[in-house]
Design a protein around this motif. Sequence first.
Motif, PDB file in Angstrom:
ATOM      1  N   UNK A  25       0.825  -1.212   0.000  1.00 48.85           N
ATOM      2  CA  UNK A  25       0.000   0.000   0.000  1.00 48.85           C
ATOM      3  C   UNK A  25       0.855   1.257   0.000  1.00 48.85           C
ATOM      4  N   UNK A  26       2.083   1.146  -0.514  1.00 49.08           N
ATOM      5  CA  UNK A  26       3.012   2.271  -0.491  1.00 49.08           C
ATOM      6  C   UNK A  26       2.447   3.509  -1.186  1.00 49.08           C
ATOM      7  N   UNK A  27       1.875   3.318  -2.377  1.00 47.54           N
ATOM      8  CA  UNK A  27       1.360   4.456  -3.143  1.00 47.54           C
ATOM      9  C   UNK A  27       0.187   5.117  -2.427  1.00 47.54           C
ATOM     10  N   UNK A  28      -0.673   4.312  -1.846  1.00 43.45           N
ATOM     11  CA  UNK A  28      -1.816   4.849  -1.108  1.00 43.45           C
ATOM     12  C   UNK A  28      -1.342   5.703   0.070  1.00 43.45           C
ATOM     13  N   UNK A  29      -0.362   5.211   0.795  1.00 48.83           N
ATOM     14  CA  UNK A  29       0.168   5.967   1.934  1.00 48.83           C
ATOM     15  C   UNK A  29       0.859   7.240   1.467  1.00 48.83           C
ATOM     16  N   UNK A  30       1.586   7.145   0.376  1.00 49.41           N
ATOM     17  CA  UNK A  30       2.275   8.320  -0.176  1.00 49.41           C
ATOM     18  C   UNK A  30       1.249   9.389  -0.580  1.00 49.41           C
ATOM     19  N   UNK A  31       0.208   8.969  -1.300  1.00 49.94           N
ATOM     20  CA  UNK A  31      -0.806   9.915  -1.757  1.00 49.94           C
ATOM     21  C   UNK A  31      -1.529  10.568  -0.578  1.00 49.94           C
ATOM     22  N   UNK A  32      -1.820   9.781   0.446  1.00 44.30           N
ATOM     23  CA  UNK A  32      -2.470  10.330   1.630  1.00 44.30           C
ATOM     24  C   UNK A  32      -1.558  11.338   2.321  1.00 44.30           C
ATOM     25  N   UNK A  33      -0.281  11.031   2.397  1.00 45.69           N
ATOM     26  CA  UNK A  33       0.680  11.947   3.015  1.00 45.69           C
ATOM     27  C   UNK A  33       0.750  13.260   2.242  1.00 45.69           C
ATOM     28  N   UNK A  35      -1.601  14.642   0.463  1.00 46.57           N
ATOM     29  CA  UNK A  35      -2.832  15.386   0.743  1.00 46.57           C
ATOM     30  C   UNK A  35      -2.778  16.032   2.123  1.00 46.57           C
ATOM     31  N   UNK A  36      -2.307  15.310   3.115  1.00 48.12           N
ATOM     32  CA  UNK A  36      -2.249  15.848   4.470  1.00 48.12           C
ATOM     33  C   UNK A  36      -1.261  17.013   4.575  1.00 48.12           C
ATOM     34  N   UNK A  37      -0.110  16.873   3.972  1.00 48.13           N
ATOM     35  CA  UNK A  37       0.902  17.937   4.017  1.00 48.13           C
ATOM     36  C   UNK A  37       0.373  19.187   3.319  1.00 48.13           C
ATOM     37  N   UNK A  38      -0.251  19.017   2.168  1.00 46.40           N
ATOM     38  CA  UNK A  38      -0.797  20.160   1.440  1.00 46.40           C
ATOM     39  C   UNK A  38      -1.923  20.825   2.222  1.00 46.40           C
ATOM     40  N   UNK A  39      -2.730  20.049   2.929  1.00 45.69           N
ATOM     41  CA  UNK A  39      -3.830  20.600   3.711  1.00 45.69           C
ATOM     42  C   UNK A  39      -3.304  21.392   4.916  1.00 45.69           C
ATOM     43  N   UNK A  40      -2.194  20.964   5.486  1.00 46.94           N
ATOM     44  CA  UNK A  40      -1.614  21.645   6.645  1.00 46.94           C
ATOM     45  C   UNK A  40      -1.039  23.001   6.282  1.00 46.94           C
ATOM     46  N   UNK A  41      -0.450  23.091   5.108  1.00 44.35           N
ATOM     47  CA  UNK A  41       0.234  24.316   4.715  1.00 44.35           C
ATOM     48  C   UNK A  41      -0.145  24.678   3.287  1.00 44.35           C
ATOM     49  N   UNK A  42      -1.201  25.472   3.132  1.00 42.76           N
ATOM     50  CA  UNK A  42      -1.656  25.798   1.772  1.00 42.76           C
ATOM     51  C   UNK A  42      -0.630  26.578   0.954  1.00 42.76           C
ATOM     52  N   UNK A  43       0.381  27.122   1.584  1.00 40.45           N
ATOM     53  CA  UNK A  43       1.421  27.852   0.869  1.00 40.45           C
ATOM     54  C   UNK A  43       2.499  26.928   0.312  1.00 40.45           C
ATOM     55  N   UNK A  44       2.430  25.662   0.680  1.00 40.60           N
ATOM     56  CA  UNK A  44       3.412  24.687   0.231  1.00 40.60           C
ATOM     57  C   UNK A  44       3.327  24.502  -1.272  1.00 40.60           C
ATOM     58  N   UNK A  45       4.477  24.287  -1.878  1.00 43.83           N
ATOM     59  CA  UNK A  45       4.522  23.993  -3.311  1.00 43.83           C
ATOM     60  C   UNK A  45       3.638  22.778  -3.579  1.00 43.83           C
ATOM     61  N   UNK A  46       2.851  22.878  -4.604  1.00 46.19           N
ATOM     62  CA  UNK A  46       1.950  21.777  -4.943  1.00 46.19           C
ATOM     63  C   UNK A  46       2.417  21.090  -6.208  1.00 46.19           C
ATOM     64  N   UNK A  47       1.863  19.939  -6.432  1.00 44.93           N
ATOM     65  CA  UNK A  47       2.202  19.189  -7.624  1.00 44.93           C
ATOM     66  C   UNK A  47       2.648  17.808  -7.237  1.00 44.93           C
TER      67      UNK A  47
END
Length: 64
Positions: A25-33, A35-47
């Motif tokens: 489930x590596x990809x699932x965990x990576x994708x969730x991480x 999303x969580x990081x981006x939600x915590x800091x909306x100023x974070x570089x996205x992509x």
Amino acid sequence: MDSREERIKRRAYEIWEREGRPTGREQEHWDQAVQEIEAEDPETERGPVEADPTVDDRSKSSKA
């Protein structure tokens, strides 16, 4: 300061541990991480950030 990728790696590892260290489930965990990081800091570089291909659940278990 930590890079975005390092923060995501740490978060994916935390998710993997919290869910009982399941395999495959590596990809699932990576994708969730991501999303969580981006939600915590909306100023974070996205992509997309590609998961480190040298890391899988088997190698993570030796870090615990």
